[in-house]
Structures are given as C-alpha cells and as structure tokens.
Design an enzyme around this catalytic site. Structure first.
Site, short mmCIF file in Angstrom:
data_model
loop_
_atom_site.label_atom_id
_atom_site.label_comp_id
_atom_site.label_asym_id
_atom_site.label_seq_id
_atom_site.Cartn_x
_atom_site.Cartn_y
_atom_site.Cartn_z
N HIS B 129 -34.30 -46.69 -69.66
CA HIS B 129 -33.78 -48.07 -69.56
C HIS B 129 -32.74 -48.08 -68.44
CE1 HIS B 129 -31.34 -51.55 -70.88
NE2 HIS B 129 -32.36 -51.91 -71.64
N ASP B 209 -30.41 -41.00 -75.27
CA ASP B 209 -30.29 -42.44 -75.52
C ASP B 209 -31.12 -42.76 -76.76
OD1 ASP B 209 -30.37 -45.17 -75.62
OD2 ASP B 209 -31.13 -45.48 -73.58
N GLN B 212 -33.54 -46.88 -79.14
CA GLN B 212 -34.81 -47.28 -79.74
C GLN B 212 -35.28 -46.25 -80.78
OE1 GLN B 212 -36.31 -50.11 -79.17
NE2 GLN B 212 -35.20 -50.82 -77.36
N LYS B 235 -29.60 -53.34 -82.63
CA LYS B 235 -31.02 -53.01 -82.75
C LYS B 235 -31.32 -52.34 -84.10
CE LYS B 235 -31.59 -52.18 -77.76
NZ LYS B 235 -32.03 -53.49 -77.27
N CYS B 377 -35.84 -54.12 -68.55
CA CYS B 377 -34.77 -53.28 -67.97
C CYS B 377 -35.27 -51.87 -67.69
CB CYS B 377 -33.55 -53.24 -68.88
SG CYS B 377 -32.79 -54.84 -69.11
#
Lengths: 173, 421
Positions: B129, B209, B212, B235, B377
């Site tokens: 991202h 990261d 997600q 999220k 993104c």
C-alpha cells in the site's frame, strides 16, 4: 435520488461504445495535450489541429470510464470545424453546466484534470451557450447528480482548454 | 447454543451492527468494502459513549479520581490490544498512533533516521500500500538510501527467488502481511519465515504491515517473528483515528522520539528535553482516548467470536465467491491474486471485461452493493498488473453468501449495460 438512467443516457452509452474521432494526428502540425485524473486513472489525450482560428481537426486518445470517454467523444464532435472562440464558449458553458456541484465541493484548481482550469479567467471575451443549444452534450447534464463523476466529465474539456491555449501560444510564437 | 467450534453465523453477527440495518432506496445495504473501513458493533459504539458520558478526562495528568479512571481505562485498552497480537510486553510495546500510516511513518522517521545511512537499502514488495511505500521513499530521498522491491508472480504470490541477493545490504524490510489488492497472505505459514530468516542473516529489521491481516486472522507477533507490526483500528470494527504500532521493546527503546510535545517528555528545560519511557515516548500530545477504548471493545468483540472462526468464515466466503463468479462469468471476469482460498484473504479485486471499475461500482451502487473502485493506494502494483484500477469487494464477519450473490447479480447488470456490440 438520482437513478442510473440519469447518468447513463443512451447518447452517452452510444458515444462510449462507438467513440467518435478516435485516433491521433501527426504532431506537428497538430498539438497533443494530455489530461489525467489520478484518482481513477482516467486519461484523455486530445490531438488538436488549429488552423486560421478554427479547430480544423481533432482526435481523441486515452482510456477510462464511460463518462470521461463519452464526454471526450461528444466534445470532439461538438468542436470539430468550429472557430476557436466557439470552442472556448462551449468549454465555458459545459464547465458551467458541471459546476453546480463542483463549486460546492471545492474541487476546482487542485491540480487534477491536467491543470487545465482557469478558462473562465482566460476568456473574458466570447459568449456562452445555453444548455438548450448544446445538443447532444446536454445528455451529460445528469452527471451533476453524481458528484464524484463530475471530474470524469470535465477531464476532456480541461484537456481541450489546455490544448487550445498551448496551440494558440505556439501559433503566435 | 453455538460454541467456538461452530462456524460463525454472519446473520447473527450482523444484528450487532446498527448501520447494516440501513436501507437505501428500499434495498438492504450490501456492504462489501470492509477492506477500506469496517462497520461497528454496538459494543464498540457503547463503550465509546459510556466513556464520554461517565469517564472522560485527560489521561496521565490529573490526580483527581476521574482522570485516574480515564487513565486506567486507556492503559487497559493498550494492554488488551497488545494481548490480541500476543505482544510479550503489551504495556510497553504497544504505541497508539493516528492510523497504520502514522505507525509506519514513526518507524521510518525514528528508526530509519537513526539507524540507516547513505547506501543502505530498504527492501519492500511491489504489492505494498502507498502507506508502506511513500514513507520509505521520503526517507530514501533524504538519506540517500536504495529502494528494492520483491516482485509478485502472475499468480499473485511473492517472488522470493532473488531474496538473498536483494537482502544483501538491506537494513530494513517493509512487507504487508496481506495485499489489499490481491488478497495474498504472507505470514508464518505462507512465505514469511524465509524473509525473516534472510533479514536476520543480513542484520535487517522487519516491519510488517498488518492492516489487512490483523482484523482477519489470529495474529501472534512472536510467531510472525517481525520487529514491528503496524495496524489500524477502523479496519477491525474499531473507530477511525487510532492505529497501532507494536515494536520489540529493545528496538523501541533504542529509538529517538517521533513527534515532540507534551506527554512524551520526562523533563523540559529551556535548553532541551528528556524523553519519557515507553510507550509514552512515542505518544506526543493528548492521545485518542475514546478511540483506544473503542478499539479495545472491538478487540473484545472479535475475541468473543474467535479469530480462527473469523478466518474460517472469510475463507469459505472467498471460496464461494471465486466459485460463484467463476461459474457465472468465466473468462469475462478477472479475479486478481491467488485462486487458492487458503493463500488469500477475503479481498476480491475484479476486472469485468473492459468495463471501467468506476462504471462497475456505479451500477453496483444502484443495487445497494458497496465496493471500492480505484487503484486502492497501490499504484505500483496496478501498473504491474497492467490495469489503471479495479473494482474491489471485500468481506468481513457480517457478510453472507447472499451478499456475494447480490454482487454477482449486480455485475450482470453492469456487463449488459456496457457491452460493446
């Protein structure tokens, strides 16, 4: 609440499926300008041949959604063969038709659409065209009910305005 | 009565989410954009309301009982979120930020500035991202660092064939645990150990990261083996305005502060300051207190469902979607990323013939189906895939097979509207 039929009018779908004036023009003598919407990746390339103060020929390239591409197609048909002053009047009028929401959203002049804005200031002279006299272009009127799509519709026009400015600057040089 | 071993029932879960009762144009809302931002169960909204109605005061300042109570709740939220990712020292290793983006910027600006020098390399992947690209590009430009990228293959998996060569000279690895476009999962069972091991040999630290990943899978920072993990509240059923950086305590201890201000100091003189200890060293200014409490409630809610069940539910829904869409559209619909449901999350990036994703999303909206259209993104990945944009549907705990059916039906409307004859 606006329905899809307000956005995807038959004329728009027709110009999307069968775009007019697709292609390129040899440059020079034609002028090539590019407009880009970084949010959705839409791209419009305008090839413009200005001769004797008129849009002698115009060809459209690029890719994108039905709104940006049909707007480009409709635009090319509307300005081809017209005096530059008339083309500019159409740009002003079209952007005015689209500006009801765009102004309230503060979307102008943020660097998108190829930095081709500012036509209002550039053209103190010349008139505007009423929506009734805009012919097929009026089909795009429904886009204002879908604020996020306004930029798609105005992208080709901003690109044309930029092309006209650059082509005329080139002619004078 | 349902137990933790029964499959999750999304219809029951959805009843906890007030917004999902919304009707647009007399149609139920089909929310398939949780990868962008998820919705909130009443438990989260109530926890935040209760805090504001009964407990609010600034934290770490007042000696009065109210302020003490607010501080206790805020710090309990930190520990709770830390335990959710199995942090060894949840009270000191969890830093609250504005979002995952800020968490990554914190590492870039603090660790990167202190420990990287001209000529060092940063290894990222092409499926990051922008949040895990731009902070490193900024740092690289400032310090004269080299940026390197792991590629993805045509099936959507990371290409690790050049890993050793790319790791040579690398000081930091930034890698997503789940691509927000392809859905590709990279964790302790799927490719991550090789990367961690190579990084260890090269003396590089690894930032994962988890934006997600953490919302959708059981997460254990000890099993992952990374040095830093960034994720975000909104999220994972929590509020916006709060993100999390977990970092190994020794790493965090060695790092200089990120933002300066109140809260992050132990002393300020006219000629300088002394930073305070972890975790507050990295939390300048009044923190997002209610948001931390909301996130903690979200974590409780997810724990109540059970993250294994969350993952199993999304895996099944993803498999159903791939089956259903494949059967109805065949080659006319491209689904990006791995086809194996075990290898991917519930993010489905779609390309319908040559219909532009914005047009797809517009027609889907008419049917009450919310999907994201755009570059997500992740523009370098979009270029790699050869598309300007995709339409992306993503599922979570409240999505059902009926939602996937609604998506499939709405895609048909888009296909017929824009078919070029």
């Amino acid at each position: 609440m606006a329905g899809l039929e307000d956005l995807y009018r038959e004329i728009i779908l027709d110009h999307y499926r069968s775009p007019r004036n697709r292609g390129e023009l040899p440059s020079p003598p034609a002028h090539r300008s590019e407009g880009f919407n970084p949010l959705c990746g839409d791209e419009v390339v305008v090839h413009l041949l200005v001769e004797d103060g008129a849009v002698a020929d115009i060809k459209i390239g690029g890719q994108g959604c039905s709104i940006s591409q049909s707007s480009a197609s409709l635009m090319s048909a509307a300005v081809k063969g017209k005096p530059v002053t008339q083309a500019r009047a159409l740009i002003r009028s079209f952007k005015a038709m689209m500006s009801i929401h765009e102004a309230s959203l503060g979307n102008d002049g943020d660097g998108e659409g190829g930095e081709a804005g500012g036509t209002d200031e550039d053209d103190a002279a010349g008139g505007t065209v009423s929506i009734e006299d805009m012919g097929e272009l009026a089909a795009l009127q429904g886009v204002v009910k879908f604020p996020v799509r306004i930029k798609c519709a105005t992208l080709p026009w901003n690109t044309l305005a930029q092309g006209l400015n650059e082509a005329e600057a080139g002619e004078q040089a | 009565m349902a137990t933790m071993t029964d499959p999750l029932d999304p219809i029951v879960v959805a009843k906890d989410f007030p917004l999902l009762n919304r009707r647009d144009r007399e149609r139920p809302l089909v929310y398939l954009d949780s990868a962008a931002s998820s919705q909130h169960p009443s438990a989260v909204l109530d926890a935040m309301d209760r805090y504001y109605e009964t407990t609010h005061a600034n934290v770490h300042r007042g000696v009065y009982a109210l302020a003490e109570e607010a501080t206790t709740q805020f710090e309990a939220a930190r520990t709770n979120v830390g335990r959710f990712v199995n942090a060894p020292r949840p009270a000191t290793e969890i830093i609250f930020t504005k979002n995952a983006t800020e968490a990554i910027n914190l590492v870039a600006q603090s660790w990167g500035r202190r420990f990287m020098k001209a000529g060092d390399a940063i290894l990222l992947t092409i499926m990051e991202h922008h949040a895990n690209l731009v902070p490193w590009q900024m740092l690289a430009a400032e310090k004269g660092l080299e940026l390197r990228y792991l590629d993805v293959d045509d099936s959507g998996y990371l290409d690790l064939s050049n890993l050793d060569r790319l790791m040579n000279g690398t000081k930091l690895v930034g890698i997503t645990l789940t691509s927000n476009v392809l859905g590709t999962i990279v964790d302790q069972d799927r490719g991550l150990p090789a990367i961690i091991e190579a990084a260890r040999s090269a003396g590089a630290v690894v930032l994962a990261d988890g934006s997600q990943y953490v919302p959708h899978s059981p997460t254990d920072v000890r099993a992952l083996g990374c040095d830093f993990l960034a994720f975000t509240g909104h999220k994972m059923l929590g509020p916006t305005g709060i993100g999390v950086l977990w970092g190994r305590e020794d790493r965090l201890d060695a790092m200089p502060p990120f933002l300066g201000g109140g809260e992050m100091i132990s002393d300020v003189r006219l000629d300088g300051f002394t930073p305070t200890e972890l975790p507050w060293k990295f939390e300048a200014g009044t923190p997002p207190i209610a948001e931390a409490i909301g996130l903690s409630a979200a974590v409780d809610y997810l724990r109540g469902i059970g993250m294994e069940r969350v993952r199993a539910h999304e895996r099944e829904l993803c498999a159903y979607a791939i089956r259903t869409l494949g059967a109805r559209y065949g080659g006319d619909l491209r689904i990006f990323g791995p086809t194996d449901p075990d290898a991917r999350s519930g993010v489905l990036s779609l390309a319908l013939d040559d219909v532009h994703p914005h047009d797809v999303a517009q027609v889907l909206d008419e049917a009450g189906v919310c999907v994201r259209a755009g570059h997500h993104c992740a523009k370098p990945l979009m270029r790699r895939l050869g598309v300007a944009a995709t339409a992306r549907a993503s599922v979570y705990v409240y999505n059902t097979e009926a939602d996937i059916d609604a998506l499939a039906d709405a895609l048909e409307a888009a296909a017929s509207l824009f078919a070029r004859h």
